[in-house]
Enzyme design. Structure first.
Site, PDB file in Angstrom:
ATOM      1  N   TYR A  33       0.660  -1.254   0.098  1.00  0.00           N
ATOM      2  CA  TYR A  33      -0.105   0.158  -0.089  1.00  0.00           C
ATOM      3  C   TYR A  33       0.988   1.274  -0.037  1.00  0.00           C
ATOM      4  O   TYR A  33       2.103   1.212   0.225  1.00  0.00           O
ATOM      5  CB  TYR A  33      -0.868  -0.212   1.273  1.00  0.00           C
ATOM      6  N   ARG A  52       7.966   3.501  -4.811  1.00  0.00           N
ATOM      7  CA  ARG A  52       8.221   2.947  -3.597  1.00  0.00           C
ATOM      8  C   ARG A  52       7.222   1.823  -3.670  1.00  0.00           C
ATOM      9  O   ARG A  52       7.289   0.592  -3.498  1.00  0.00           O
ATOM     10  CB  ARG A  52       8.007   3.809  -2.158  1.00  0.00           C
ATOM     11  N   ARG A 101      -8.741 -20.131  -1.303  1.00  0.00           N
ATOM     12  CA  ARG A 101      -7.532 -19.970  -0.186  1.00  0.00           C
ATOM     13  C   ARG A 101      -6.563 -21.162  -0.371  1.00  0.00           C
ATOM     14  O   ARG A 101      -6.765 -22.463  -0.217  1.00  0.00           O
ATOM     15  CB  ARG A 101      -8.311 -20.048   1.153  1.00  0.00           C
ATOM     16  N   HIS A 103      -2.025 -21.337   0.290  1.00  0.00           N
ATOM     17  CA  HIS A 103      -0.868 -20.366   0.544  1.00  0.00           C
ATOM     18  C   HIS A 103      -0.422 -20.042  -0.826  1.00  0.00           C
ATOM     19  O   HIS A 103       0.174 -19.040  -1.115  1.00  0.00           O
ATOM     20  CB  HIS A 103      -0.032 -21.065   1.482  1.00  0.00           C
ATOM     21  N   LYS A 148       6.460  -2.058   1.908  1.00  0.00           N
ATOM     22  CA  LYS A 148       5.288  -1.128   2.689  1.00  0.00           C
ATOM     23  C   LYS A 148       4.080  -2.341   2.655  1.00  0.00           C
ATOM     24  O   LYS A 148       3.081  -2.011   1.633  1.00  0.00           O
ATOM     25  CB  LYS A 148       4.701  -0.122   1.836  1.00  0.00           C
ATOM     26  N   GLU A 181      12.209   2.606  13.981  1.00  0.00           N
ATOM     27  CA  GLU A 181      11.505   3.545  13.521  1.00  0.00           C
ATOM     28  C   GLU A 181      10.046   3.359  14.403  1.00  0.00           C
ATOM     29  O   GLU A 181      10.237   2.473  15.302  1.00  0.00           O
ATOM     30  CB  GLU A 181      11.064   3.419  12.085  1.00  0.00           C
ATOM     31  N   LEU A 205      11.116   1.296   7.042  1.00  0.00           N
ATOM     32  CA  LEU A 205      10.556   1.858   5.725  1.00  0.00           C
ATOM     33  C   LEU A 205      11.202   3.142   5.124  1.00  0.00           C
ATOM     34  O   LEU A 205      11.566   4.127   5.916  1.00  0.00           O
ATOM     35  CB  LEU A 205       9.248   2.202   6.180  1.00  0.00           C
TER      36      LEU A 205
HETATM   37  N1  PDD Z   1       2.887   4.998   7.344  1.00  0.00           N
HETATM   38  N2  PDD Z   1       7.373   4.017   8.741  1.00  0.00           N
HETATM   39  C1  PDD Z   1       6.393   3.216   8.886  1.00  0.00           C
HETATM   40  C2  PDD Z   1       6.396   1.728   9.585  1.00  0.00           C
HETATM   41  C3  PDD Z   1       5.173   3.651   8.215  1.00  0.00           C
HETATM   42  O1  PDD Z   1       4.069   3.079   8.320  1.00  0.00           O
HETATM   43  C4  PDD Z   1       5.296   5.106   7.683  1.00  0.00           C
HETATM   44  C5  PDD Z   1       4.148   5.686   7.020  1.00  0.00           C
HETATM   45  C6  PDD Z   1       6.638   5.743   7.799  1.00  0.00           C
HETATM   46  C7  PDD Z   1       6.699   7.070   7.130  1.00  0.00           C
HETATM   47  O2  PDD Z   1       6.475   6.952   5.821  1.00  0.00           O
HETATM   48  P1  PDD Z   1       6.233   8.280   4.940  1.00  0.00           P
HETATM   49  O3  PDD Z   1       6.914   9.383   5.378  1.00  0.00           O
HETATM   50  O4  PDD Z   1       6.243   7.752   3.602  1.00  0.00           O
HETATM   51  O5  PDD Z   1       4.637   8.364   5.192  1.00  0.00           O
HETATM   52  C8  PDD Z   1       7.689   5.151   8.496  1.00  0.00           C
HETATM   53  C9  PDD Z   1       1.644   5.530   6.728  1.00  0.00           C
HETATM   54  C10 PDD Z   1       1.583   6.990   6.685  1.00  0.00           C
HETATM   55  C11 PDD Z   1       0.551   4.868   7.084  1.00  0.00           C
HETATM   56  O6  PDD Z   1       0.738   3.670   7.387  1.00  0.00           O
HETATM   57  O7  PDD Z   1      -0.652   5.353   7.568  1.00  0.00           O
END
Ligand code: PDD
Length: 288
Positions: A33, A52, A101, A103, A148, A181, A205
């Site tokens: 996403y 990304r 379903r 895997h 992501k 993070e 991320l």
């Molecule tokens: N999340 N690290 C993680 C684990 C994240 O889920 C996010 C962003 C970031 C920051 O990334 P960016 O600056 O590209 O938004 C870092 C989004 C906003 C969410 O899950 O809603």
């Protein structure tokens, strides 16, 4: 309010946008996403977000059903079809699609593409002054946090634990206690006079806001280091988080350690970011 979503080629009312229960996103969290900010009609770093997204999809073997360029156009159209929105976030999700379903996915599944648009409420002055409290938690996520992925269960649990302990964010720490993070944010520290953040590797991320902060800091003579750092490190003065929805917020407490928030570097970076966002907003004000 007529909220419009996008589902597999069609724009339709949000309430009518339904996903099959055998979608692999629902059953296996088999998807990726993005969340992109749109400021009065101008998207913030759209190309980097799409890059990304396609990298994340490629890393798990999903071919997005449309080109990057087309997806960018569709995201813009979605924004325009939701005229009640000024500042918005566009949420994009691509899953491997629908199969009975198992895997092992069958090769022929058609990926599902979903987009929704929501109001973006950037933190106001009071929220910036208040800052956030964070707790630390041993990282219990997978080894590819650079992807992501929609599999966000640890992040949900982390945020719930933070709430339980009277905090707003949980910071993942590695075996050595280094801060990686947050549950939905990247984390920066000011150590001595230097802005420090964990390097962009598989443990974090590659945040688009993180990237913008580093760029602005370097352009304005703030010294920057991408290295592992510890919340009890000597010389730690300030801490802040960055993300699409928060942009940049100061952290006033990590576990029991109190920090000056917002400190001078946090304020400087925040001002630089706000200037940047205002210049984007001025580019294309939505007709009232
Ligand atoms: N999340 N690290 C993680 C684990 C994240 O889920 C996010 C962003 C970031 C920051 O990334 P960016 O600056 O590209 O938004 C870092 C989004 C906003 C969410 O899950 O809603």
């Amino acid at each position: 309010m007529n909220e419009i979503a996008f589902l597999n080629g069609a724009f339709l009312p949000l309430a009518d946008a339904r996903i099959h229960i055998e979608d692999r996103g629902f059953q296996f969290a088999d998807g990726v996403y993005e969340v992109i900010a749109c400021l009065g009609g101008t998207f913030l770093d759209m190309e980097l977000h799409l890059e990304r997204l396609y990298q994340s999809a490629g890393a798990i073997g999903i071919s997005p059903p449309v080109s990057k360029r087309r997806l960018g156009e569709l995201a813009q159209q979605l924004y325009l079809r939701n005229p009640h929105l000024q500042d918005a976030t566009i949420y994009i999700q691509i899953t491997r699609g629908i199969t009975s379903r198992s895997h092992l996915p069958t090769a022929s599944t058609r990926p599902t593409l979903v987009m929704t648009a929501r109001r973006l409420e950037l933190p106001d002055e009071a929220a910036f002054k208040r800052g956030l409290r964070a707790i630390t938690m041993r990282d219990m996520r997978w080894q590819r946090c650079d992807i992501k992925s929609i599999a966000l269960l640890p992040n949900v649990l982390g945020r719930m634990e933070a709430r339980r302990k009277g905090a707003e964010e949980a910071f993942w720490v590695d075996d050595n206690g280094h801060i990686l993070e947050g549950c939905s944010s990247n984390v920066f520290a000011v150590i001595g006079q230097t802005l420090v953040t964990h390097p962009q590797d598989h443990h974090v991320l590659g945040g688009i806001t993180r990237h913008l902060c580093l760029k602005l800091a370097k352009q304005h003579g703030i010294s920057v280091q991408e290295r592992a750092w510890h919340p009890r490190e000597a010389g730690l003065k300030e801490c802040m988080v960055t993300s699409t929805s928060w942009i940049l917020l100061p952290v006033r407490r990590i576990d029991e350690r109190r920090l000056r928030a917002p400190g001078p570097v946090t304020q400087q970076l925040h001002a630089l970011l706000m200037q940047h966002l205002s210049s984007l907003r001025r580019k294309k004000d939505r007709p009232a």
